[in-house]
Design an enzyme around this catalytic site. Structure first.
Site, PDB file in Angstrom:
ATOM      1  N   ASP A 109       0.820  -1.213   0.000  1.00 46.80           N
ATOM      2  CA  ASP A 109       0.000   0.000   0.000  1.00 46.80           C
ATOM      3  C   ASP A 109       0.854   1.262   0.000  1.00 46.80           C
ATOM      4  OD1 ASP A 109       0.902  -0.699   2.554  1.00 46.80           O
ATOM      5  OD2 ASP A 109      -0.823   0.201   3.565  1.00 46.80           O
ATOM      6  N   THR A 132      -4.994   1.885  10.036  1.00 45.03           N
ATOM      7  CA  THR A 132      -4.750   1.060  11.214  1.00 45.03           C
ATOM      8  C   THR A 132      -3.399   1.412  11.824  1.00 45.03           C
ATOM      9  OG1 THR A 132      -6.018  -0.699  10.171  1.00 45.03           O
ATOM     10  CG2 THR A 132      -4.671  -1.301  12.078  1.00 45.03           C
TER      11      THR A 132
END
Length: 258
Positions: A109, A132
């Site tokens: 990512d 997160t």
């Protein structure tokens, strides 16, 4: 049409591109216990709600940072779409030079975000992904990925405070105007919000110092589920780009076609 899938620790974000235009996107919770068929049927239902025939999906590209799910979506691509997907990882052309000690260690990512951000905004550039975990990624003026920083996400810290301190309640994470709280909930909210705002700006400030080679401006772009919390309070975040990862997946797909 191109189906892009970004598997994160908390959410899975999916999008449909028609050419360069994102025409639909969905966000679902990441569930490591779901099977291929459960996710596959859910995906079919989402496509149906958008009036998209699965046969219209011609290609799929996947980014995942969740090892337990790494095999599920490629299998969905094979089983439900009869397609062999592109999976972000070693061997995939990103068009970006990764100047990391071991490029294989960088989260998919982070690379996808960096590719999209440099393409859209140029460099030097810092990408802050508030998910997160909070990741900070630095790209120089030439478009090279230099590395960055990682720290626990705001929800992880808030949950740890609630779980470890028996007298403290679970609180909603919201922007605050004042840090001095008149009750326990407000005190926690102020501490969490301003604590993370300070952390984010301090890391960005230090990264700007290290990135600058002259008087050039270092752009700072934010993405991720919690980015809206901090954009107004931050001294450095200039813009929120919520679909940055999906745009990056499309760009990498196009580069691999060529």
């Amino acid at each position: 049409m191109l189906l892009v899938i970004d598997v994160g620790n908390t959410n899975i974000v999916l999008g449909i591109f028609k050419g360069e235009k994102l025409i639909f996107d969905w966000r679902i919770s990441t569930d490591k216990n779901k099977t291929v068929d459960e996710y596959g049927l859910m995906l079919r239902q989402m496509l149906g709600s958008a009036d998209i025939d699965p046969k219209d999906i011609k290609d799929i590209i996947i980014s995942s940072v969740v090892p337990n799910i790494n095999d599920i979506f490629p299998e969905i691509a094979n089983k439900y779409f009869d397609l062999e997907p592109i999976i972000i990882g070693p061997g995939v052309k990103t068009g970006m030079n990764i100047l990391y000690d071991n490029p294989k260690e960088v989260g998919a990512d982070r690379i996808v975000n960096s590719v999209a951000a440099f393409e859209k905004y140029g460099g030097p550039l810092i990408v802050v992904d508030l998910g997160t975990a909070i990741t900070f990624d630095a790209i120089n003026i030439h478009g090279d990925y230099l590395g960055g920083a990682i720290c626990p996400g705001i929800k992880i810290s808030a949950d740890a405070l609630f779980q470890r301190a028996s007298k403290l309640p679970k609180v909603e994470i919201i922007p605050k105007e004042k840090v001095i709280g008149k009750n326990t909930v407000a005190s926690m909210q102020g501490g969490i919000f301003f604590g993370y705002l300070g952390l984010i700006d301090a890391i960005i400030e230090k990264m700007i110092e290290e990135l600058r080679t002259g008087d050039e401006k270092v752009k700072v772009i934010a993405t991720g589920g919690f980015s809206k919390l901090f954009v107004e309070g931050s001294k450095y975040i200039e813009e929120i780009d919520p679909m940055l990862t999906l745009d990056g997946l499309r760009l990498i797909y196009e580069r691999n076609l060529k």
